[in-house]
Design an enzyme around this catalytic site. Structure first.
Site, PDB file in Angstrom:
ATOM      1  N   SER A 241     -16.708  85.969 -29.217  1.00 45.56           N
ATOM      2  CA  SER A 241     -15.763  86.653 -30.367  1.00 45.56           C
ATOM      3  C   SER A 241     -14.308  86.485 -29.500  1.00 45.56           C
ATOM      4  O   SER A 241     -13.187  86.124 -30.085  1.00 45.56           O
ATOM      5  CB  SER A 241     -15.938  87.808 -30.782  1.00 45.56           C
ATOM      6  OG  SER A 241     -16.237  88.740 -29.890  1.00 45.56           O
ATOM      7  N   HIS A 271     -24.768  87.088 -31.076  1.00 46.86           N
ATOM      8  CA  HIS A 271     -23.547  87.981 -30.523  1.00 46.86           C
ATOM      9  C   HIS A 271     -23.479  89.164 -31.513  1.00 46.86           C
ATOM     10  O   HIS A 271     -24.540  89.924 -31.541  1.00 46.86           O
ATOM     11  CB  HIS A 271     -22.350  87.070 -30.717  1.00 46.86           C
ATOM     12  CG  HIS A 271     -21.068  87.537 -30.261  1.00 46.86           C
ATOM     13  ND1 HIS A 271     -21.142  88.475 -29.213  1.00 46.86           N
ATOM     14  CD2 HIS A 271     -19.763  87.395 -30.506  1.00 46.86           C
ATOM     15  CE1 HIS A 271     -19.870  88.918 -28.785  1.00 46.86           C
ATOM     16  NE2 HIS A 271     -18.992  88.204 -29.578  1.00 46.86           N
ATOM     17  N   HIS A 318     -28.853  89.114 -22.093  1.00 44.59           N
ATOM     18  CA  HIS A 318     -27.289  89.036 -21.938  1.00 44.59           C
ATOM     19  C   HIS A 318     -26.977  87.611 -21.204  1.00 44.59           C
ATOM     20  O   HIS A 318     -27.648  87.322 -20.388  1.00 44.59           O
ATOM     21  CB  HIS A 318     -26.650  90.256 -21.696  1.00 44.59           C
ATOM     22  CG  HIS A 318     -25.080  90.211 -22.003  1.00 44.59           C
ATOM     23  ND1 HIS A 318     -24.141  89.592 -21.032  1.00 44.59           N
ATOM     24  CD2 HIS A 318     -24.669  90.688 -22.905  1.00 44.59           C
ATOM     25  CE1 HIS A 318     -23.151  89.754 -21.609  1.00 44.59           C
ATOM     26  NE2 HIS A 318     -23.070  90.510 -22.639  1.00 44.59           N
ATOM     27  N   ARG A 327     -22.774 100.113 -21.880  1.00 43.95           N
ATOM     28  CA  ARG A 327     -22.500 100.484 -23.291  1.00 43.95           C
ATOM     29  C   ARG A 327     -23.749 101.140 -24.043  1.00 43.95           C
ATOM     30  O   ARG A 327     -23.610 101.983 -24.857  1.00 43.95           O
ATOM     31  CB  ARG A 327     -21.826  99.330 -24.105  1.00 43.95           C
ATOM     32  CG  ARG A 327     -20.505  98.811 -23.431  1.00 43.95           C
ATOM     33  CD  ARG A 327     -20.197  97.660 -24.135  1.00 43.95           C
ATOM     34  NE  ARG A 327     -21.005  96.488 -23.889  1.00 43.95           N
ATOM     35  CZ  ARG A 327     -20.918  95.150 -24.472  1.00 43.95           C
ATOM     36  NH1 ARG A 327     -20.141  95.033 -25.460  1.00 43.95           N
ATOM     37  NH2 ARG A 327     -21.838  94.382 -24.413  1.00 43.95           N
ATOM     38  N   ASP A 373     -25.837  96.179 -28.397  1.00 37.99           N
ATOM     39  CA  ASP A 373     -26.326  96.326 -29.764  1.00 37.99           C
ATOM     40  C   ASP A 373     -27.762  97.031 -29.990  1.00 37.99           C
ATOM     41  O   ASP A 373     -28.137  97.232 -31.055  1.00 37.99           O
ATOM     42  CB  ASP A 373     -26.406  95.112 -30.471  1.00 37.99           C
ATOM     43  CG  ASP A 373     -25.023  94.079 -30.472  1.00 37.99           C
ATOM     44  OD1 ASP A 373     -24.157  94.982 -30.807  1.00 37.99           O
ATOM     45  OD2 ASP A 373     -25.020  93.125 -30.109  1.00 37.99           O
TER      46      ASP A 373
HETATM   47  N1  HAX Z   1     -36.047  87.762 -26.702  1.00 35.88           N
HETATM   48  C1  HAX Z   1     -36.678  86.484 -26.678  1.00 35.88           C
HETATM   49  N2  HAX Z   1     -36.149  85.527 -25.851  1.00 35.88           N
HETATM   50  C2  HAX Z   1     -35.090  85.453 -25.091  1.00 35.88           C
HETATM   51  C3  HAX Z   1     -34.382  86.870 -25.312  1.00 35.88           C
HETATM   52  C4  HAX Z   1     -34.796  88.096 -26.124  1.00 35.88           C
HETATM   53  N3  HAX Z   1     -33.992  89.122 -26.296  1.00 35.88           N
HETATM   54  N4  HAX Z   1     -33.255  86.763 -24.450  1.00 35.88           N
HETATM   55  C5  HAX Z   1     -33.357  85.611 -23.737  1.00 35.88           C
HETATM   56  N5  HAX Z   1     -34.602  84.898 -24.485  1.00 35.88           N
HETATM   57  C6  HAX Z   1     -34.789  83.596 -23.949  1.00 35.88           C
HETATM   58  C7  HAX Z   1     -33.629  82.588 -24.451  1.00 35.88           C
HETATM   59  O1  HAX Z   1     -33.817  82.544 -25.844  1.00 35.88           O
HETATM   60  C8  HAX Z   1     -34.164  81.425 -23.618  1.00 35.88           C
HETATM   61  O2  HAX Z   1     -35.389  80.919 -24.309  1.00 35.88           O
HETATM   62  P1  HAX Z   1     -35.413  79.035 -24.213  1.00 35.88           P
HETATM   63  O3  HAX Z   1     -35.282  78.902 -22.803  1.00 35.88           O
HETATM   64  O4  HAX Z   1     -37.019  79.098 -24.774  1.00 35.88           O
HETATM   65  O5  HAX Z   1     -34.338  78.532 -24.819  1.00 35.88           O
HETATM   66  C9  HAX Z   1     -34.694  82.025 -22.182  1.00 35.88           C
HETATM   67  O6  HAX Z   1     -34.928  83.344 -22.671  1.00 35.88           O
HETATM   68  C10 HAX Z   1     -33.204  82.146 -21.208  1.00 35.88           C
HETATM   69  O7  HAX Z   1     -32.190  82.746 -21.881  1.00 35.88           O
HETATM   70  P2  HAX Z   1     -31.294  83.507 -20.990  1.00 35.88           P
HETATM   71  O8  HAX Z   1     -30.709  82.534 -19.930  1.00 35.88           O
HETATM   72  O9  HAX Z   1     -32.043  84.715 -20.309  1.00 35.88           O
HETATM   73  O10 HAX Z   1     -30.277  84.125 -21.780  1.00 35.88           O
HETATM   74  P3  HAX Z   1     -28.985  83.190 -22.753  1.00 35.88           P
HETATM   75  O11 HAX Z   1     -27.806  83.445 -21.697  1.00 35.88           O
HETATM   76  O12 HAX Z   1     -29.393  82.049 -23.193  1.00 35.88           O
HETATM   77  O13 HAX Z   1     -28.805  84.021 -24.084  1.00 35.88           O
HETATM   78  C11 HAX Z   1     -28.666  85.912 -25.487  1.00 35.88           C
HETATM   79  C12 HAX Z   1     -28.379  85.334 -24.164  1.00 35.88           C
HETATM   80  C13 HAX Z   1     -27.830  87.382 -25.799  1.00 35.88           C
HETATM   81  C14 HAX Z   1     -28.076  84.927 -26.462  1.00 35.88           C
HETATM   82  C15 HAX Z   1     -30.115  86.247 -25.259  1.00 35.88           C
HETATM   83  O14 HAX Z   1     -30.519  87.147 -24.341  1.00 35.88           O
HETATM   84  C16 HAX Z   1     -30.533  86.633 -26.752  1.00 35.88           C
HETATM   85  O15 HAX Z   1     -30.855  85.715 -27.543  1.00 35.88           O
HETATM   86  N6  HAX Z   1     -30.751  87.859 -27.132  1.00 35.88           N
HETATM   87  C17 HAX Z   1     -31.184  88.391 -28.267  1.00 35.88           C
HETATM   88  C18 HAX Z   1     -29.858  88.641 -29.220  1.00 35.88           C
HETATM   89  C19 HAX Z   1     -28.980  89.704 -28.974  1.00 35.88           C
HETATM   90  O16 HAX Z   1     -29.267  90.906 -28.622  1.00 35.88           O
HETATM   91  N7  HAX Z   1     -27.669  89.299 -28.773  1.00 35.88           N
HETATM   92  C20 HAX Z   1     -26.557  90.047 -28.638  1.00 35.88           C
HETATM   93  C21 HAX Z   1     -25.826  89.801 -26.830  1.00 35.88           C
HETATM   94  C22 HAX Z   1     -24.943  90.755 -26.861  1.00 35.88           C
HETATM   95  C23 HAX Z   1     -23.762  90.441 -27.493  1.00 35.88           C
HETATM   96  O17 HAX Z   1     -22.901  89.664 -27.531  1.00 35.88           O
HETATM   97  N8  HAX Z   1     -23.619  91.583 -28.506  1.00 35.88           N
HETATM   98  O18 HAX Z   1     -22.588  91.531 -29.496  1.00 35.88           O
END
Ligand code: HAX
Length: 441
Positions: A241, A271, A318, A327, A373
């Site tokens: 964002s 996000h 994250h 947070r 979150d």
């Molecule tokens: N559940 C399941 N799998 C997860 C995971 C979770 N909570 N977090 C990471 N992974 C997976 C990823 O999908 C990725 O899988 P692939 O290799 O198969 O694609 C792998 O673990 C490696 O990911 P990473 O390097 O640890 O994490 P990223 O930096 O790629 O992604 C995310 C960070 C926040 C997008 C991710 O942890 C996620 O999808 N979390 C769940 C959604 C979420 O809570 N989002 C909010 C984040 C905070 C925010 O911005 N708030 O507004």
């Protein structure tokens, strides 16, 4: 010139001169190297922009102008008898890098109250949408519709000196932040309370007035809103964002268009929308398990099933953090201090004991810990706000303070159009081929 604007002008003029000489002397110094993994992998960790208002450390979490969340709770002004910081104080700190006095915060509250009037056409634009339009879609449309009030775009079309960009952006920032609680509350009441709107109460601080217009009663909820609006405001510049706001702003789109861009990024489930997804996932789990008080082993099984279905566990993980998000910790502290006997909050705490182990067991998740979150929804449900599709709008109202104060800095420092280089996979393979030739010859 108002006192905050005057301070901002002095501080930003000084930093602008410093940056100018820094770039003149050291402009060609390398501060980073980029790997192919980063190019394909969402630019994780690539140092590519300047963001003055806050900085994120993977272990200690967010620091706003160098101050951690517990430090802010001690330092920032509060309402009389209140325990949580006033978000107005954090905006002041982010904008000018100084902890404000109580008087300065009172001044800011009154400024925002004076600038809070929302034009009728914004309400009309919202009322023209089906009631079940997602609240983030409504929020984005409302922000764009407010651009009619914009000062920067108007002045630019009349011929605005580069040296005055910051001034018009400051005015747009103040006006827009002032109006957002009213807009957000309007969306909430039209979507879920039959359009039974509640008039603002300008005697209240920004967060308390927002709580009042939402129609959620009680001093504790007002207190939670102050904390919530403070801690969701900024997370350095690379998050989606903030970066989207920054990118759109770099074209000299004004604060309204830039913030709408940022809010559209916040609306994604990876996000900000994760805050609705968390509670949705918990409600689904409780339905499936037919209990409001699941055991840790029941939760573990549900987590495993979610992962087996190749879905993410919302609220965990994250891109930068490698420890539980401060947070999250702060919201847990608030819940411990203020709430007893809430089944849904107990579920969030049990998830905290179970989910990280299961994510670690996957062997690929870099951060198995809860993010911002994971907790907020349960507290909102406790106070009676069960309409989780609205949650990301709350996040958006807060995030506006961080990304717009940063936009003021971008204008003041004269940052240029953002334009990184992209490549094709063909280019990558040819580049690698050439590198092989050079090392073997
Ligand atoms: N559940 C399941 N799998 C997860 C995971 C979770 N909570 N977090 C990471 N992974 C997976 C990823 O999908 C990725 O899988 P692939 O290799 O198969 O694609 C792998 O673990 C490696 O990911 P990473 O390097 O640890 O994490 P990223 O930096 O790629 O992604 C995310 C960070 C926040 C997008 C991710 O942890 C996620 O999808 N979390 C769940 C959604 C979420 O809570 N989002 C909010 C984040 C905070 C925010 O911005 N708030 O507004």
């Amino acid at each position: 010139m108002d006192p905050l604007k005057q301070k901002f002008f002095e501080k930003s003029s000084k930093l602008k001169a410093e940056v100018k000489s820094l770039l003149k002397e050291k402009g060609d110094t390398k501060v980073d190297e980029v790997t192919l993994k980063q190019v394909y992998g969402g630019m994780r960790g690539v140092k590519s922009m300047v963001w003055e208002t806050s900085q994120l450390d993977p272990i200690v979490g967010i620091r706003f102008r160098g101050k951690s969340i517990p430090e802010l709770r001690d330092l920032l002004p509060r309402v009389e008898g209140g325990k949580e910081p006033l978000p107005e104080g954090l905006f002041w700190l982010m904008l000018v890098g100084e902890v404000p006095t109580e008087e300065e915060v009172k001044w800011l509250t009154s400024q925002w109250a004076a600038r809070a009037t929302v034009p009728q056409h914004t309400f009309d634009a919202l009322d023209a949408l089906p009631k079940d339009t997602h609240p983030m879609t409504q929020f984005s449309i409302a922000i764009v519709s407010l651009q009619t009030e914009g000062i920067f775009a108007k002045k630019y079309s009349e011929g605005l000196s580069k040296l005055d960009y910051w001034d018009a952006t400051y005015e747009d920032t103040m006006n827009l932040i002032a109006k957002l609680p009213r807009v957000a509350a309007y969306i909430y009441r039209r979507s879920y309370h039959n359009g039974d709107h509640i008039a603002p109460d300008v005697t209240k601080d920004w967060g308390a007035n927002f709580a009042h217009m939402l129609g959620i009663p009680g001093e504790d909820f007002k207190s939670f809103m102050r904390l919530y609006l403070t801690i969701h405001s900024d997370h350095e510049g690379g998050n989606a964002s903030a970066h989207a706001t920054h990118l759109v702003g770099s074209t000299l789109s004004d604060a309204y268009m830039s913030l709408a861009g940022g809010m559209n990024a916040l609306a994604g489930p990876l996000h900000g929308l994760a805050n609705q997804e968390v509670i949705k996932w918990i409600f689904k789990m409780l339905d499936a398990l037919e209990t409001k008080t699941p055991s840790k082993e029941q939760i573990r099984k549900y987590v495993k099933d979610t992962l087996a279905a190749r879905q993410v566990i919302p609220g965990y993980g994250h891109a930068v953090l490698r420890e539980p998000d401060p947070r999250f910790v702060e919201q847990k502290r608030f819940a411990k201090d203020n709430i007893t006997g809430s089944d849904i909050i107990e579920v969030v705490w049990k998830c905290f004991e179970v989910v990280p182990e299961e994510l670690m067991a996957l062997g690929k998740v870099k951060n198995p810990w809860p993010n911002v979150d994971a907790h907020s929804g349960a507290i909102l449900v406790h106070y009676g706000m069960t309409e989780y599709s609205f949650y990301t709008v709350l996040f958006g109202v807060s995030r506006a303070m961080g990304v717009l104060s940063a936009l003021c800095w971008s204008r003041a420092l004269g940052f240029p159009l953002e334009r990184p280089k992209s490549v094709t996979t063909k280019w990558v393979t040819e580049y690698l081929e050439k590198q092989k030739e050079t090392t073997t010859s």
